[in-house]
Motif scaffolding. Sequence first.
Motif, PDB file in Angstrom:
ATOM      1  N   GLN A  50       1.849  12.299   3.848  1.00 13.71           N
ATOM      2  CA  GLN A  50       2.920  11.454   3.335  1.00 13.71           C
ATOM      3  C   GLN A  50       2.782  10.073   3.950  1.00 13.71           C
ATOM      4  N   VAL A  51       2.900   9.050   3.102  1.00 27.57           N
ATOM      5  CA  VAL A  51       2.775   7.669   3.543  1.00 27.57           C
ATOM      6  C   VAL A  51       4.017   6.915   3.087  1.00 27.57           C
ATOM      7  N   ALA A  52       4.679   6.231   4.007  1.00 30.97           N
ATOM      8  CA  ALA A  52       5.818   5.372   3.661  1.00 30.97           C
ATOM      9  C   ALA A  52       5.359   3.929   3.834  1.00 30.97           C
ATOM     10  N   ASP A  94       0.414  -2.877   0.136  1.00 31.03           N
ATOM     11  CA  ASP A  94      -0.990  -2.716   0.515  1.00 31.03           C
ATOM     12  C   ASP A  94      -1.311  -1.226   0.525  1.00 31.03           C
ATOM     13  N   LEU A  95      -2.151  -0.808  -0.394  1.00 24.45           N
ATOM     14  CA  LEU A  95      -2.530   0.602  -0.511  1.00 24.45           C
ATOM     15  C   LEU A  95      -3.944   0.853   0.000  1.00 24.45           C
ATOM     16  N   ASN A 111       3.314  11.915  -5.554  1.00 16.94           N
ATOM     17  CA  ASN A 111       4.649  11.380  -5.772  1.00 16.94           C
ATOM     18  C   ASN A 111       4.720   9.985  -5.156  1.00 16.94           C
ATOM     19  N   ALA A 112       5.223   9.033  -5.915  1.00 11.14           N
ATOM     20  CA  ALA A 112       5.433   7.675  -5.396  1.00 11.14           C
ATOM     21  C   ALA A 112       6.752   7.159  -5.958  1.00 11.14           C
ATOM     22  N   VAL A 113       7.660   6.822  -5.069  1.00 10.01           N
ATOM     23  CA  VAL A 113       8.990   6.397  -5.459  1.00 10.01           C
ATOM     24  C   VAL A 113       9.299   5.064  -4.779  1.00 10.01           C
TER      25      VAL A 113
END
Length: 170
Positions: A10-12, A55-56, A67-69
């Motif tokens: 998981q990345v925030a 920045d990804l 999932n990306a919100v």
Amino acid sequence: ATPTSGASTQVALTPVADTYMARWGATNNYGGSTTLLVRYHTSNQEEFSSLVRFDLSGIPTNATVQNAVLTLTVTESPSTWLDVDIFKLLRSWTEMQATWNSAASGVAWTQPGANGSGDRESTRRASMRVNAAVGGAATVDLTGLVQEWVSSPAGNQGLLLRPNLTSNAS
């Protein structure tokens, strides 16, 4: 953390660039502001729109985005609700230089407010209804778009958040 085969990570993320653009302050830059504004004028004109970029580059291009919100905190509540359309931007812009008229110093948008065919996709990618009280959250799913950016990083110019002028109550 380095994901292993089959593992999920998981990345925030927080934006690396964000600003808002004001129709009535067409040459002013608001990149130093701590808030983003999206609003329309009672004459049914777009008044404020916002630009956001993440920045990804730390996510491998072969990763699968499950999932990306996008979650925004409401700082000024609409009297009833406000629909915000989310568009994929097609051109680069500079946070501390972007204005209603320009993507960067000396570089005009195709149409003011990043509304031209060279500025953003013509079809919105998502829409989010903002009806939360101050301090509440507004969220929108962007999984498909984020997957595109992860797979093809050069396409990541960020998002345009603009009011939907045809469906808003206030």
